[in-house]
Scaffold this active site. Sequence first.
Site, PDB file in Angstrom:
ATOM      1  N   GLY A  30       0.818  -1.203   0.000  1.00 32.44           N
ATOM      2  CA  GLY A  30       0.000   0.000   0.000  1.00 32.44           C
ATOM      3  C   GLY A  30       0.850   1.250   0.000  1.00 32.44           C
ATOM      4  N   ILE A  37       0.312   6.117   5.563  1.00 29.82           N
ATOM      5  CA  ILE A  37       0.907   5.387   6.683  1.00 29.82           C
ATOM      6  C   ILE A  37       2.083   4.536   6.223  1.00 29.82           C
ATOM      7  CG2 ILE A  37       0.480   3.658   8.469  1.00 29.82           C
ATOM      8  CD1 ILE A  37      -2.456   4.624   8.489  1.00 29.82           C
ATOM      9  N   GLU A  97       5.120   6.795   5.410  1.00 25.34           N
ATOM     10  CA  GLU A  97       5.724   7.390   6.600  1.00 25.34           C
ATOM     11  C   GLU A  97       6.549   6.360   7.372  1.00 25.34           C
ATOM     12  OE1 GLU A  97       2.338  10.849   7.468  1.00 25.34           O
ATOM     13  OE2 GLU A  97       2.563   9.180   8.845  1.00 25.34           O
ATOM     14  N   GLU A 126       2.123  -1.198  -4.672  1.00 25.55           N
ATOM     15  CA  GLU A 126       0.886  -0.433  -4.767  1.00 25.55           C
ATOM     16  C   GLU A 126       0.048  -0.913  -5.947  1.00 25.55           C
ATOM     17  OE1 GLU A 126      -2.289   1.720  -4.799  1.00 25.55           O
ATOM     18  OE2 GLU A 126      -0.928   1.928  -3.094  1.00 25.55           O
ATOM     19  N   ALA A 150      -7.653  12.851  11.626  1.00 22.87           N
ATOM     20  CA  ALA A 150      -7.903  13.256  13.005  1.00 22.87           C
ATOM     21  C   ALA A 150      -8.509  14.658  13.074  1.00 22.87           C
ATOM     22  CB  ALA A 150      -6.602  13.203  13.804  1.00 22.87           C
ATOM     23  N   HIS A 151      -7.970  15.586  12.265  1.00 19.43           N
ATOM     24  CA  HIS A 151      -8.465  16.959  12.351  1.00 19.43           C
ATOM     25  C   HIS A 151      -9.862  17.103  11.754  1.00 19.43           C
ATOM     26  CE1 HIS A 151      -5.658  16.483   8.955  1.00 19.43           C
ATOM     27  NE2 HIS A 151      -6.427  17.297   8.266  1.00 19.43           N
ATOM     28  N   HIS A 153      11.247  37.087   4.789  1.00 17.72           N
ATOM     29  CA  HIS A 153      12.401  36.539   4.057  1.00 17.72           C
ATOM     30  C   HIS A 153      13.566  36.393   5.020  1.00 17.72           C
ATOM     31  CE1 HIS A 153      15.355  35.910   0.895  1.00 17.72           C
ATOM     32  NE2 HIS A 153      16.125  36.830   1.502  1.00 17.72           N
TER      33      HIS A 153
END
Length: 468
Positions: A182, A186, A189, A205, A322-323, A446
């Site tokens: 996959g 996840i 990461e 994948e 989650a958010h 900057h």
Amino acid sequence: MSSFDVVVIGSGPGGYVAAIRSAQLGFKTAIIEKYPTLGGTCLNVGCIPSKALLDSSHHYHDATSHFAEHGIDIAGEIKVNFEQMIARKQGVVDQNVSGIKYLMDKNKITVFEGVGSFEDATHINVAKNDGSTEVIEAKNTIIATGSKPSSLPFIKIDKERIITSTEALKLKEVPKHLIVIGGGVIGLELGQVYLRLGAQVSVVEYLDRIIPGMDGALSKELTKVLKKQGMKFYTSHKVKSVERAGEGVQVQAENAKGETITLDGDYSLLSLVSLRYTDGINAEKAGVKITERGQIEVNDHLQTSVPNIYAIGDVVKGAMLAHKAEEEGVFVAETIAGQKPHIDYNLIPGVVYTWPEVAAVGKTEEQLKEAGIAYKVGSFPFKALGRSRASMDTDGFAKILADATTDEVLGVHIIGARAADLISEGVTAMEFRASAEDISRMSHAHPTYSEAIKEAALAATDNRALHV
């Protein structure tokens, strides 16, 4: 019998935030959690521990790959103390979990440790972890039971060599060859964590690209960067089998031509789309409708088929983030209070916490093309930023999609250093219906990474980028 205005089943980000907001609004609130710690998947075996390992492995990678160029000489061999790395990760988890317990106490929220299941639409049985049971009354209930890792029918997860993200966060050793099934968030990461620590990492994948739900340009750039780091990809490959082979695993997959490849490793990480989790809540007793795929049906107010029962987060439609769950938790609490809250699901950002980070909000180019919307593109490479050169983080770009006629920003897509933080500028701009020119005329400090967004906006405004 104890009676509550609001009872929340599940203490993940959506659940505990819903409970806090309910308490803030004056409701007598309770939360039910079957595990001994609060925080759900995110805090215990998801977002937080994975970021802790990403940060630790990033430090190691910098020390071995970049310190010398920065003029930092370290005497002797730099080694990974993997046991300490895992212990630090757990320490971070414990601190966050204790923080949630503090918030429950602060807001006078009653916490039940056990499994909550409906007796009817207003009564919930709590099968406590100490063996006792208690029935409580709930004027309103919020289901926030989240999701769990999924598998394929022919794969047996043994949690030793064939593992999910939960086991990948507490391995006893760095894999020699980690085969990730996959190419989503996840898998990439955790794959990068172990890649940095010395593992060979192969990603299989099914679709023709990684992070398939994001803009194609992001997928292409992330693939290029991760390949440069040493990760191997097998896209357009259908997994046929995953088997234990002694102290290792063997994965067979079929490519688009029908040819079979065999990968041998010592661990295989299943990183597939998560399953919505509603097991054990006895939703049917309350009259709550659940689809065959486990999704709870809700209306625009996140009400289920029973008016006083709501559902949020991974168990309902939409992205499993989650958010997103947190926004829905606040939304439901305020709806119960008679307020008129609002969520714009188009403005929920998505993030991949690899390095470089990947973040996006709004529409992708593919979506705009499919919808027949005329648009213009502004893109700016991080390698042209003074800040990126200073930090040696030159991979990636910022890209803005704007309406061809009105110049309204329709999407912001970033791959680069601190993209996860930078994307909030895109969310804010789009929330206020800003144009690309609006962003281009805002002063950006900057030298910062955020200048890439200003330059991308300039590029979308009559190709006016200044530094390319």
